[in-house]
Design an enzyme around this catalytic site. Structure first.
Site, PDB file in Angstrom:
ATOM      1  N   SER A 143      -7.817  10.038  -0.540  1.00 12.17           N
ATOM      2  CA  SER A 143      -7.846  10.694  -1.856  1.00 12.17           C
ATOM      3  C   SER A 143      -6.572  10.449  -2.648  1.00 12.17           C
ATOM      4  CB  SER A 143      -8.099  12.177  -1.665  1.00 12.17           C
ATOM      5  OG  SER A 143      -7.295  12.698  -0.628  1.00 12.17           O
ATOM      6  N   LYS A 172       3.849  -6.921   3.950  1.00 16.19           N
ATOM      7  CA  LYS A 172       3.624  -5.490   3.711  1.00 16.19           C
ATOM      8  C   LYS A 172       3.272  -4.831   5.042  1.00 16.19           C
ATOM      9  CE  LYS A 172       0.294  -3.416   3.233  1.00 16.19           C
ATOM     10  NZ  LYS A 172      -0.495  -2.542   4.156  1.00 16.19           N
ATOM     11  N   THR A 204       0.879  -1.189   0.000  1.00 15.16           N
ATOM     12  CA  THR A 204       0.000   0.000   0.000  1.00 15.16           C
ATOM     13  C   THR A 204       0.912   1.233   0.000  1.00 15.16           C
ATOM     14  OG1 THR A 204      -0.228  -0.160   2.407  1.00 15.16           O
ATOM     15  CG2 THR A 204      -2.000  -1.077   1.071  1.00 15.16           C
ATOM     16  N   GLU A 207       5.140   4.522   7.695  1.00 18.29           N
ATOM     17  CA  GLU A 207       4.783   5.713   6.918  1.00 18.29           C
ATOM     18  C   GLU A 207       5.598   6.926   7.341  1.00 18.29           C
ATOM     19  OE1 GLU A 207       0.312   4.615   5.411  1.00 18.29           O
ATOM     20  OE2 GLU A 207       0.540   5.573   7.346  1.00 18.29           O
ATOM     21  N   THR A 240      -0.240  -9.998  12.620  1.00 16.87           N
ATOM     22  CA  THR A 240       0.556  -8.898  12.083  1.00 16.87           C
ATOM     23  C   THR A 240      -0.128  -8.319  10.877  1.00 16.87           C
ATOM     24  OG1 THR A 240       2.651  -8.265  11.145  1.00 16.87           O
ATOM     25  CG2 THR A 240       1.875 -10.458  10.607  1.00 16.87           C
TER      26      THR A 240
END
Lengths: 406, 406
Positions: free
Chosen positions: A406, A178, A152, A275, A189
């Protein structure tokens, strides 16, 4: 044990691939792992009360049937909080995959990752699965494509393979995973799929997986958010043809060690690729009264937004580390604690017996500039040591997550 | 009950002030509250195992003596994780204050807020206290200066005062507080200091404070980090001269309601002024089986970095809200949940009986653009309703905290 090139396709009997089907914009979004001869499969799933449809479907499937032949995964849409229709869509994915590969739908597992609360575009998924099932292969590229299809916000592919020797027979373990956001696994996980050609009793496979997951995926945190879709699946084809392992002998231990190396390495990769992350943080808690106390303290430090932002800012603001240990529910005596900070080369002592040390700001700065920061806290209470991994907290985390839909 | 201008100086008998002493750069950093006639004082303190020196000193003082006459507070340095020397410094602050005001040092409470792990510049503090004790007054400005002196990364002053009528006698309650970062109070709060001229039994004062704190300061979260320095102090001078309140009668309730309004209002101000915050978030959990279940779910949503960044990005990514409820330890059935989003004008339903609703993206966008976002989740399991407050998570939170020490 030796590291080999490859991933889920490395063990004998497995094929895989990944394609772009149209769920997500401009990236591969559909992957398939296939073992024609069947496998012994075990899995662990999220402890979030809100379980995504594929989690529910897999739990049902594995309760009835452990001979799994295929695993289909889409990224882009998580198929979570999608009610009855979502559940039916996940079932439909197993059915379409079964038909395409000419196997039963209860021989297929399914996984999803992406936005919560949206329905899957089932027409694209159907077309995609049909196409994908014709493009399977066992080259290193095929493994890589599969690992790409499950990403992702991940910025790099996470796959790995090792080879061990079991009674003179080479046995392989491969895996792909991932991570990135909503990463705070609990009893399971993110998505992690491990294949092996070992011949091993199901209960032992399950035991090895559970024990390894507790100290690998369950010891990482990106943002403290436990996902609705977490799962780790271990599929064993038995095609390595070693003598069946059915007790906890040396061979079992050898396999477990190799499996744990894979899980720990992938867990760290997930933490490092959190991230917006710029640094990997390792927290070592030493001398805890119990493993549970150590884990509570370890996770509390890893989850502290104030620790994470300080590390992003390369500021050795260690008071925040001690404060985070203090508000964890783990037992310790603040007046006994030693605290140090290190990278792979240098180490500085920040606290000794609960009192601040004078440290070289220059050395501290050098350590803080590294891309691996090790926080070590010695409680001096008992003999339990634990490790966990996380990442720093940057402007980009906010940027990525302020407009994820978005 | 009526709102009046003022703060800690409003109730009869209290003086205060705040000055710049040099602990911090360019801002007031030392405050003093003084009640010559003495008070009945109760307090609540952080549950963090790592307690700052002033917390330890105050706990000791209040165990022996509740007739407190002064409260001295510095910002800039938290005097936490400073070992024996830090403890002695905090004691020294009460001693200097006592000498300056000609009272005993065990009639003085002390509080600190700021960087952890640094020692107080005691020479500056000493000079500051001596100066400050000569500048006390009970004008509205004096109250404001005191409220200014306790701020760290706060962007606005937090003070408030109300008047109630107790048996024909006007009774006032005033307060000042500071928040901003490391805000996740547990059994206590940030720094919050409440004064009143009510004449009330100590046990009842304590009960009113405890019950109010549970539903006000303990229901806010900026970043999930519980500080080492949290405290809330309630000082009652008795100079309002109402008949002593010594049972839970109507007057007690009237006082408790007024106190709770003050605490809730200041708690919301702290949440709204969270580091880098652009929006206040109110989470309402309805129909919980127990209050405890409701609070767990409420706090889990308030603490979710993914929810907070989505709200900063004005993205109604409600799946993250449900996921956060799901990984809380609070009991509920995901298939029964209703979820809605509102501001002070409009409301949209996002989920009904655990299934997503189709909603107007335009109305959603309008709500998300407000500076107050209300998340309402109805569990439909019981009769317990709870509310909590937090803030969104912005680029500026990272900016502020990546270089807090420098």
């Amino acid at each position: 044990m030796k590291l080999i090139k490859g991933g889920v396709i490395s063990p004998k009997g497995f094929m895989a691939s990944g394609i772009y089907s149209g769920v997500k914009r401009k990236r591969k979004d559909l992957s398939l792992i296939y073992c024609k001869g069947g496998t012994t499969t075990v899995g662990m799933f999220t402890t979030n009360k809100v379980k995504a449809a594929p989690v529910l479907v897999n739990e049902e499937t594995l309760n009835k049937n452990n001979n799994i032949k295929a695993l289909v995964i889409n990224s882009g849409v998580a198929n979570a909080c999608t009610g009855k229709k979502g559940y039916e869509d996940a079932k439909e994915m197993t059915k379409i995959t079964g038909q395409s590969l000419n196997i039963k739908s209860n021989e297929v597992l399914v996984a999803s990752t992406g936005v919560i609360g949206e329905f899957l575009p089932m027409d694209k998924i159907e077309e995609g699965i049909k196409k994908l099932s014709k493009e399977l292969g066992n080259s290193i590229d095929h493994g890589k494509w599969a690992a790409e299809g499950i990403m992702t916000t991940d910025t790099f592919i996470k796959e790995m393979a090792v080879e061990i020797n079991i009674g003179g027979v080479p046995i392989k373990i491969g895996a792909m995973a991932k991570g990135s956001g909503m990463i705070h696994p609990n009893m399971a996980t993110m998505l992690s799929f491990v294949t092996t050609d070992i011949n091993m009793d199901k209960e032992l496979l399950n035991k090895a997986l559970k024990e390894s997951v507790e100290d690998s995926y369950n010891m990482i945190s990106v943002d403290g958010d436990t996902s609705t879709n977490d799962m780790v699946i271990l599929m064993a084809s038995g095609q390595g043809k070693n003598d069946l392992i059915n007790n906890e002998d040396e061979d079992y231990k050898k396999f477990k060690d190799a499996l744990h190396l894979i899980n720990t390495t992938l867990a760290k990769k997930i933490a490092k690729d959190g991230e917006g992350a710029t640094k990997l943080i390792e927290v070592q808690v030493k001398g805890a009264i119990s493993k549970d106390d150590g884990k509570k303290i370890c996770k509390s430090i890893l989850m502290s937004n104030l620790v994470k932002t300080a590390i992003y800012g390369e500021d050795p603001n260690w008071g925040r580390i001690i404060a985070a240990a203090g508000y964890s529910k783990g037992n310790f005596n603040p007046h006994k604690v030693d605290l140090s900070l290190s990278n792979s080369e240098e180490e500085i002592e920040l606290m000794k017996d609960g009192t601040p040390c004078i440290f070289h700001e220059k050395t501290a700065k050098k350590i803080m500039e590294s891309d691996l920061i090790i926080i070590s806290i010695d409680l001096k209470e008992g003999n339990n040591h634990v490790k966990g991994w996380g990442c720093d907290f940057s402007h980009d985390y906010v940027k990525i997550n302020a407009s994820y839909r978005s």
